[in-house]
Scaffold this motif. Structure first.
Motif, mmCIF file in Angstrom:
data_model
loop_
_atom_site.group_PDB
_atom_site.id
_atom_site.type_symbol
_atom_site.label_atom_id
_atom_site.label_comp_id
_atom_site.label_asym_id
_atom_site.label_seq_id
_atom_site.Cartn_x
_atom_site.Cartn_y
_atom_site.Cartn_z
ATOM 1 N N HIS A 52 56.410 58.767 6.893
ATOM 2 C CA HIS A 52 57.503 58.228 7.705
ATOM 3 C C HIS A 52 57.093 58.131 9.169
ATOM 4 O O HIS A 52 57.544 57.235 9.903
ATOM 5 C CB HIS A 52 58.740 59.121 7.566
ATOM 6 N N TYR A 66 68.170 62.930 5.191
ATOM 7 C CA TYR A 66 68.380 62.188 3.952
ATOM 8 C C TYR A 66 68.215 60.683 4.147
ATOM 9 O O TYR A 66 67.560 60.006 3.345
ATOM 10 C CB TYR A 66 69.770 62.504 3.402
ATOM 11 N N SER A 67 68.786 60.151 5.213
ATOM 12 C CA SER A 67 68.686 58.706 5.454
ATOM 13 C C SER A 67 67.231 58.297 5.694
ATOM 14 O O SER A 67 66.804 57.213 5.259
ATOM 15 C CB SER A 67 69.563 58.302 6.646
ATOM 16 N N MET A 68 66.465 59.142 6.386
ATOM 17 C CA MET A 68 65.044 58.853 6.606
ATOM 18 C C MET A 68 64.272 58.880 5.295
ATOM 19 O O MET A 68 63.363 58.074 5.075
ATOM 20 C CB MET A 68 64.451 59.881 7.579
ATOM 21 N N ILE A 124 65.454 58.190 2.271
ATOM 22 C CA ILE A 124 65.783 56.965 1.542
ATOM 23 C C ILE A 124 64.961 55.794 2.080
ATOM 24 O O ILE A 124 64.356 55.022 1.318
ATOM 25 C CB ILE A 124 67.285 56.633 1.674
ATOM 26 N N GLN A 125 64.931 55.672 3.397
ATOM 27 C CA GLN A 125 64.189 54.586 4.038
ATOM 28 C C GLN A 125 62.699 54.680 3.706
ATOM 29 O O GLN A 125 62.042 53.655 3.435
ATOM 30 C CB GLN A 125 64.391 54.648 5.552
ATOM 31 N N THR A 126 62.164 55.898 3.713
ATOM 32 C CA THR A 126 60.741 56.106 3.447
ATOM 33 C C THR A 126 60.378 55.727 2.020
ATOM 34 O O THR A 126 59.368 55.061 1.776
ATOM 35 C CB THR A 126 60.365 57.575 3.717
ATOM 36 N N ASP A 167 61.988 53.670 0.048
ATOM 37 C CA ASP A 167 62.116 52.222 -0.090
ATOM 38 C C ASP A 167 60.930 51.492 0.541
ATOM 39 O O ASP A 167 60.390 50.530 -0.031
ATOM 40 C CB ASP A 167 63.421 51.742 0.553
ATOM 41 N N ASN A 168 60.504 51.956 1.718
ATOM 42 C CA ASN A 168 59.363 51.326 2.386
ATOM 43 C C ASN A 168 58.082 51.491 1.581
ATOM 44 O O ASN A 168 57.276 50.559 1.459
ATOM 45 C CB ASN A 168 59.166 51.916 3.786
ATOM 46 N N GLN A 200 58.022 49.184 -1.377
ATOM 47 C CA GLN A 200 57.831 47.797 -0.960
ATOM 48 C C GLN A 200 56.388 47.551 -0.533
ATOM 49 O O GLN A 200 55.793 46.519 -0.891
ATOM 50 C CB GLN A 200 58.782 47.455 0.184
ATOM 51 N N GLU A 201 55.804 48.494 0.193
ATOM 52 C CA GLU A 201 54.481 48.279 0.765
ATOM 53 C C GLU A 201 53.376 48.310 -0.289
ATOM 54 O O GLU A 201 52.407 47.551 -0.185
ATOM 55 C CB GLU A 201 54.213 49.317 1.856
ATOM 56 N N LYS A 247 66.321 60.145 -4.205
ATOM 57 C CA LYS A 247 67.378 59.448 -3.476
ATOM 58 C C LYS A 247 68.762 59.929 -3.908
ATOM 59 O O LYS A 247 69.773 59.437 -3.414
ATOM 60 C CB LYS A 247 67.249 57.941 -3.704
#
Length: 246
Positions: free
Chosen positions: A62, A74-76, A78-80, A82-83, A86-87, A190
Motif C-alpha cells: 500500500h 479497513y478502507s486502505m 480494501i483499496q490495496t 482491489d489494486n 487489478q495490477e 474484505k
C-alpha cells in the motif's frame, strides 16, 4: 492490521501477463533451478510449473513497498486488495491464503526496546525462542509455537523514527489455527466480521503474555519480594510447565 500474506494464485496462471519472470541458475554448476520469480513492488511471485504463490506485506505494498509503520485501516486494506488484483490480474475468489500475518502498531510513551528487554517475561509460561536485534535495528521478542509465531518488536527503531512504536503481531505457520475465522481466500480479507475474529485472536494472545512492572524492593515485604523475583524470571515459569510439548 493485515501485513504479510502468502497466497496461492495458481488458478490465475494464464492471467499473469503483467509480470516478468526470471529463471534461477546455479552459478557453480550452471544447473537451472526448478522455479522462477517475478517482483511487483515489495511482493515476490514464485512459479514452480503450474504452481504459483505470491508473498509479501500488503501494508508495505500500500505504501509502494517502502514501509509498514503507519496506520493501515479497513478502507486502505480494501483499496490495496482491489489494486493488487487489478495490477497483476488475479481474482480474489481464486486466490487461497497459505500464511497470514496480522498485528497492531502501538504508539507508546516509553522506550519499546527497554520494555521488551526488561518487562516482557514470557508467553504462556514459555521463554522467547528468539530475543535480540531485528534485521540490525531495534529489538525483537519471538515466541514460536507449532502452528504460529508471536512477535513483539521496536517498530520505531526499525525505521529510525522519532515516534516510539511497539509492534505486536501474530503469524500463522498453518492456517488451521485460524480456521474458525472463516478466512481462506483473499476475498475474505474484505469481510469485516471475519477480520474482527482475527482481532479477538490477537487480544487473546496478548492476554497470555506476562508483563511485569518495576517495583522498588524497599517498599515490599520479604515474602512479596521473593514472589516478585520469581515472577520476573522466565525460567521460573517455564519450569512450571508440563514436560509434554504444547
Amino acid at each position: 492490521m493485515i501485513d504479510y500474506i502468502k497466497l496461492n494464485i495458481s488458478r490465475s496462471l494464464s492471467d499473469l501477463i503483467n509480470l516478468d519472470f526470471f529463471e534461477h541458475i546455479n552459478l557453480e554448476t550452471g544447473e537451472m533451478r526448478f522455479y522462477d520469480t517475478a517482483k511487483h513492488k515489495n511482493l515476490t511471485i514464485i512459479r514452480k510449473g503450474d504452481y504459483i504463490v505470491l508473498e509479501g506485506s500488503l501494508h508495505k505494498y500500500h505504501n509502494d513497498g517502502k514501509h509498514n509503520h503507519n496506520d493501515f485501516d479497513y478502507s486502505m486494506l480494501i483499496q490495496t486488495v482491489d489494486n493488487l488484483c487489478q495490477e497483476i490480474q488475479i481474482k480474489t475468489e481464486e486466490s487461497y491464503l497459505q500464511n497470514l500475518e496480522f498485528g497492531i502498531n502501538i504508539i507508546v510513551d516509553f522506550d519499546p526496546t527497554d520494555f521488551l528487554k526488561n518487562q516482557v517475561i514470557c508467553y504462556k509460561g514459555q521463554k522467547p525462542t528468539y530475543s535480540g536485534p531485528r534485521n540490525g535495528k531495534g529489538y525483537l521478542l519471538e515466541f514460536e509455537q507449532y502452528n504460529y509465531i508471536v512477535k513483539l518488536y521496536d517498530k520505531g527503531r526499525q525505521y529510525d523514527l522519532d515516534e516510539k512504536i511497539l509492534r505486536f503481531e501474530f503469524k500463522t505457520k498453518k492456517m488451521v489455527f485460524i480456521k474458525n475465522s472463516g478466512i481462506k481466500i483473499l476475498d475474505d480479507l474484505k469481510n469485516l466480521s471475519r477480520l474482527k475474529i482475527l482481532r479477538d485472536i490477537l487480544l487473546k494472545i496478548f492476554d497470555d503474555i506476562l508483563i511485569c512492572e518495576h517495583v522498588q524492593n524497599e517498599i515490599i515485604s520479604e515474602d512479596d519480594r521473593e514472589l516478585y523475583l520469581n515472577g520476573i524470571n522466565s525460567t521460573y515459569w517455564s519450569n512450571l510447565l508440563p514436560d509434554s510439548k504444547t
